[in-house]
Design a protein around this motif. Structure first.
Motif, PDB file in Angstrom:
ATOM      1  N   ASP A  82    -117.838  25.568  36.723  1.00  0.00           N
ATOM      2  CA  ASP A  82    -118.515  25.064  37.916  1.00  0.00           C
ATOM      3  C   ASP A  82    -117.489  24.628  38.963  1.00  0.00           C
ATOM      4  N   ALA A  83    -116.397  24.009  38.524  1.00  0.00           N
ATOM      5  CA  ALA A  83    -115.362  23.555  39.458  1.00  0.00           C
ATOM      6  C   ALA A  83    -114.741  24.741  40.200  1.00  0.00           C
ATOM      7  N   GLU A  84    -114.526  25.848  39.501  1.00  0.00           N
ATOM      8  CA  GLU A  84    -113.982  27.046  40.152  1.00  0.00           C
ATOM      9  C   GLU A  84    -114.971  27.611  41.169  1.00  0.00           C
ATOM     10  N   LYS A  85    -116.235  27.582  40.823  1.00  0.00           N
ATOM     11  CA  LYS A  85    -117.257  28.085  41.751  1.00  0.00           C
ATOM     12  C   LYS A  85    -117.334  27.221  43.003  1.00  0.00           C
ATOM     13  N   VAL A  86    -117.255  25.916  42.827  1.00  0.00           N
ATOM     14  CA  VAL A  86    -117.279  25.016  43.979  1.00  0.00           C
ATOM     15  C   VAL A  86    -116.067  25.280  44.871  1.00  0.00           C
ATOM     16  N   ALA A  87    -114.900  25.401  44.272  1.00  0.00           N
ATOM     17  CA  ALA A  87    -113.680  25.669  45.047  1.00  0.00           C
ATOM     18  C   ALA A  87    -113.794  26.993  45.792  1.00  0.00           C
ATOM     19  N   ASP A  88    -114.320  28.017  45.137  1.00  0.00           N
ATOM     20  CA  ASP A  88    -114.492  29.317  45.791  1.00  0.00           C
ATOM     21  C   ASP A  88    -115.485  29.230  46.945  1.00  0.00           C
ATOM     22  N   ALA A  89    -116.577  28.524  46.748  1.00  0.00           N
ATOM     23  CA  ALA A  89    -117.580  28.384  47.810  1.00  0.00           C
ATOM     24  C   ALA A  89    -116.973  27.671  49.017  1.00  0.00           C
ATOM     25  N   ARG A  90    -116.192  26.642  48.762  1.00  0.00           N
ATOM     26  CA  ARG A  90    -115.555  25.909  49.855  1.00  0.00           C
ATOM     27  C   ARG A  90    -114.548  26.795  50.584  1.00  0.00           C
ATOM     28  N   ALA A  91    -113.759  27.538  49.838  1.00  0.00           N
ATOM     29  CA  ALA A  91    -112.754  28.413  50.447  1.00  0.00           C
ATOM     30  C   ALA A  91    -113.407  29.485  51.311  1.00  0.00           C
ATOM     31  N   VAL A  92    -114.475  30.077  50.812  1.00  0.00           N
ATOM     32  CA  VAL A  92    -115.185  31.103  51.579  1.00  0.00           C
ATOM     33  C   VAL A  92    -115.810  30.476  52.824  1.00  0.00           C
ATOM     34  N   GLU A  93    -116.361  29.274  52.683  1.00  0.00           N
ATOM     35  CA  GLU A  93    -116.934  28.592  53.849  1.00  0.00           C
ATOM     36  C   GLU A  93    -115.859  28.352  54.908  1.00  0.00           C
ATOM     37  N   LEU A  94    -114.670  27.959  54.482  1.00  0.00           N
ATOM     38  CA  LEU A  94    -113.571  27.741  55.417  1.00  0.00           C
ATOM     39  C   LEU A  94    -113.207  29.037  56.134  1.00  0.00           C
ATOM     40  N   LEU A  95    -113.051  30.122  55.390  1.00  0.00           N
ATOM     41  CA  LEU A  95    -112.715  31.406  56.005  1.00  0.00           C
ATOM     42  C   LEU A  95    -113.796  31.844  56.989  1.00  0.00           C
ATOM     43  N   GLU A  96    -115.034  31.630  56.610  1.00  0.00           N
ATOM     44  CA  GLU A  96    -116.145  31.990  57.490  1.00  0.00           C
ATOM     45  C   GLU A  96    -116.111  31.147  58.766  1.00  0.00           C
ATOM     46  N   ALA A  97    -115.798  29.869  58.650  1.00  0.00           N
ATOM     47  CA  ALA A  97    -115.741  28.987  59.815  1.00  0.00           C
ATOM     48  C   ALA A  97    -114.569  29.323  60.731  1.00  0.00           C
ATOM     49  N   VAL A  98    -113.438  29.691  60.141  1.00  0.00           N
ATOM     50  CA  VAL A  98    -112.260  30.043  60.931  1.00  0.00           C
ATOM     51  C   VAL A  98    -112.551  31.272  61.787  1.00  0.00           C
ATOM     52  N   ALA A  99    -113.173  32.270  61.176  1.00  0.00           N
ATOM     53  CA  ALA A  99    -113.695  33.447  61.875  1.00  0.00           C
ATOM     54  C   ALA A  99    -112.675  34.259  62.670  1.00  0.00           C
ATOM     55  N   THR A 100    -111.414  34.218  62.273  1.00  0.00           N
ATOM     56  CA  THR A 100    -110.428  35.078  62.927  1.00  0.00           C
ATOM     57  C   THR A 100    -110.466  36.457  62.274  1.00  0.00           C
ATOM     58  N   ALA A 101    -109.791  37.409  62.885  1.00  0.00           N
ATOM     59  CA  ALA A 101    -109.711  38.753  62.308  1.00  0.00           C
ATOM     60  C   ALA A 101    -109.056  38.693  60.927  1.00  0.00           C
ATOM     61  N   ASP A 102    -108.020  37.876  60.777  1.00  0.00           N
ATOM     62  CA  ASP A 102    -107.350  37.745  59.475  1.00  0.00           C
ATOM     63  C   ASP A 102    -108.279  37.133  58.427  1.00  0.00           C
ATOM     64  N   ALA A 103    -109.067  36.149  58.824  1.00  0.00           N
ATOM     65  CA  ALA A 103    -110.007  35.516  57.891  1.00  0.00           C
ATOM     66  C   ALA A 103    -111.065  36.526  57.457  1.00  0.00           C
ATOM     67  N   ARG A 104    -111.592  37.304  58.394  1.00  0.00           N
ATOM     68  CA  ARG A 104    -112.587  38.329  58.045  1.00  0.00           C
ATOM     69  C   ARG A 104    -111.978  39.404  57.141  1.00  0.00           C
ATOM     70  N   ALA A 105    -110.725  39.764  57.420  1.00  0.00           N
ATOM     71  CA  ALA A 105    -110.049  40.765  56.582  1.00  0.00           C
ATOM     72  C   ALA A 105    -109.917  40.255  55.148  1.00  0.00           C
ATOM     73  N   LEU A 106    -109.575  38.984  54.983  1.00  0.00           N
ATOM     74  CA  LEU A 106    -109.456  38.416  53.640  1.00  0.00           C
ATOM     75  C   LEU A 106    -110.818  38.359  52.967  1.00  0.00           C
ATOM     76  N   LEU A 107    -111.858  37.992  53.696  1.00  0.00           N
ATOM     77  CA  LEU A 107    -113.201  37.999  53.113  1.00  0.00           C
ATOM     78  C   LEU A 107    -113.572  39.403  52.634  1.00  0.00           C
ATOM     79  N   LYS A 108    -113.223  40.422  53.401  1.00  0.00           N
ATOM     80  CA  LYS A 108    -113.504  41.799  52.993  1.00  0.00           C
ATOM     81  C   LYS A 108    -112.756  42.154  51.716  1.00  0.00           C
ATOM     82  N   GLU A 109    -111.504  41.715  51.609  1.00  0.00           N
ATOM     83  CA  GLU A 109    -110.720  41.960  50.381  1.00  0.00           C
ATOM     84  C   GLU A 109    -111.374  41.265  49.191  1.00  0.00           C
ATOM     85  N   LEU A 110    -111.763  40.014  49.379  1.00  0.00           N
ATOM     86  CA  LEU A 110    -112.386  39.259  48.289  1.00  0.00           C
ATOM     87  C   LEU A 110    -113.718  39.880  47.881  1.00  0.00           C
ATOM     88  N   ALA A 111    -114.438  40.452  48.836  1.00  0.00           N
ATOM     89  CA  ALA A 111    -115.726  41.083  48.560  1.00  0.00           C
ATOM     90  C   ALA A 111    -115.578  42.367  47.756  1.00  0.00           C
TER      91      ALA A 111
END
Length: 132
Positions: A82-111
């Motif tokens: 559960d702790a890993e899932k919470v950390a992942d959810a927070r990290a993804v939320e941060l990347l989504e909030a940052v919303a730069t091209a690099d952040a979106r590229a990393l989200l695509k890699e993680l997906a």
């Protein structure tokens, strides 16, 4: 993003609900150690983690750099805590909030990670939200 609320007296309030707009305590405004902030994001209680996310969001390049150091697409499936899932959810939320091209590229890699992994699913959901 803004949230509008209306009162019975016909008052309308506009709230800035972006992560970058979260008020920060003075000590956190001065924190420049991205690794320390990331650890707080990943392991802290909800309030501390959210404030760390808000601080990191104000420095998009540092936030994405830390995320690249700490996150990889999931290869082999394994039990996730559960702790890993919470950390992942927070990290993804941060990347989504940052919303730069690099952040979106990393989200695509993680997906592109293992389809059953929580991190992969969270990244896919974040990308879907941003294409609507």
């Amino acid at each position: 993003s803004n949230l509008l609320t209306a009162g019975g007296d016909h008052t309308v309030l506009v709230w800035d609900v972006r992560l970058q707009a979260v008020p920060l305590p003075d000590a956190l405004k001065k924190e420049t150690d991205a690794a320390k902030l990331w650890n707080r994001l990943a392991t802290g209680g909800a309030k501390d983690a959210y404030l760390a996310m808000a601080r990191l969001s104000r420095e998009p390049d540092a936030a994405v750099k830390m995320a690249r150091l700490r996150l990889r697409p999931v290869g082999k499936p394994r039990p996730e805590t559960d702790a890993e899932k919470v950390a992942d959810a927070r990290a993804v939320e941060l990347l989504e909030a940052v919303a730069t091209a690099d952040a979106r590229a990393l989200l695509k890699e993680l997906a592109e990670g293992h389809a059953g992994a929580f991190r992969t699913q969270e990244a896919k959901r974040a990308l879907e939200r941003n294409t609507r």
